[in-house]
Design an enzyme around this catalytic site. Structure first.
Site: not given
Ligand code: NAP
Length: 243
Positions: A131, A144
């Site tokens: 991120s 975070y």
């Molecule tokens: P999201 O919609 O909340 O998705 C998070 C995913 O991670 C879900 O599929 C969840 O699946 C999985 N997850 C959470 N805990 C887990 C565990 N213990 N074991 C396996 N899977 C797990 O958020 P997203 O935005 O797509 O985030 C994906 C990545 O992008 C993250 O690393 C986040 O930090 C990064 N990111 C996001 C943003 C943003 O603004 N959205 C920006 C920069 C980086 P389950 O709940 O089914 O396990």
């Protein structure tokens, strides 16, 4: 020619689900992992891939997930997220533990478990979704940002440690992406989560997925080390233009 295999963690929603689609579209056999199998299975069926339950915070779950995987060419370390937005003086240790376990140790466990297969493939590739929070700090974000800094440091160390071996490492560094990320961060508070995206056209999960698929389909001698992508209206983690 048989399809190359891509493993995507956190593929049940958001960036991970979109990445599974993009990599399937790029002709990979996709293996999806997350805790919510009910969300993974229909997506895997649609993409002619496979789905297995995976909790990256649990070493036994990682070990049994990896047992299903005979070959691995690409690993996308995407599972992760944020919990809470408290100042350090009010830090909630459970939130910190969740963020470090999922983002940092989760990435460590998955990468460690699949490295031998990735290298044996003769053209392995690890893409880690960190991120902009892995490269800057903001008030209330220390749990975070510190986890994402550590995840980035882990990823970049691997890039150096495996020089000379047939494996690539790409850090994907997104800014604001509209997913369930904020809803999860604020413990289901939809109004607070919506406020994060109010007045700004954030990236969509598909925008990030497209970039991941691009990096994963470059010729084998080309390593995209780090890709930073943000909405046009975002300068950094704490500064954006809102209508
Ligand atoms: P999201 O919609 O909340 O998705 C998070 C995913 O991670 C879900 O599929 C969840 O699946 C999985 N997850 C959470 N805990 C887990 C565990 N213990 N074991 C396996 N899977 C797990 O958020 P997203 O935005 O797509 O985030 C994906 C990545 O992008 C993250 O690393 C986040 O930090 C990064 N990111 C996001 C943003 C943003 O603004 N959205 C920006 C920069 C980086 P389950 O709940 O089914 O396990």
């Amino acid at each position: 020619m048989s399809k190359r295999t891509a493993v995507i963690t956190g593929a049940s929603a958001g960036i991970g689900a979109a990445t599974a689609r993009a990599l399937a579209e790029a002709n990979f056999h996709v293996v999806l992992g997350a805790r919510r199998l009910d969300r993974l299975t229909p997506l895997a069926d649609e993409l002619s891939g496979t789905a297995h339950v995976l909790d990256v915070t649990d070493p036994e779950s990682v070990a049994s997930f990896v047992r299903y995987i005979s070959e691995c060419d690409v690993l996308v370390n995407n599972a992760g997220g944020a919990r809470g937005l408290e100042r350090v003086e009010d830090a909630d240790e459970d939130n910190w533990r969740w963020m470090w376990e999922t983002n940092v140790l989760g990435t460590l466990r998955m990468t460690k478990a699949l490295l031998p297969k990735l290298i044996d493939s003769g053209d392995g590739h690890v893409l880690t979704v960190t991120s902009v929070a892995g490269h800057e700090v903001y008030d209330g974000g220390a749990g975070y940002t510190s986890a994402k800094h550590a995840q980035s440091a882990l990823h970049r160390t691997l890039r150096s440690e495996h020089l000379g071996q047939p494996i690539r490492f790409t850090e994907i560094t997104p800014g604001l992406v509209e997913t369930d990320f904020s809803l999860n961060r604020f413990d289901g508070d939809a109004e607070r989560a919506e406020g994060v995206y109010r007045g700004i056209r954030a990236l969509a999960a598909e925008d990030v997925a497209e970039v991941i698929a691009f990096a994963a389909t470059r010729p084998s001698h080309v390593n995209l080390d780090q890709i930073v992508l943000k909405p046009r209206a975002q300068y950094n983690g704490s500064r954006a233009h809102r209508e």
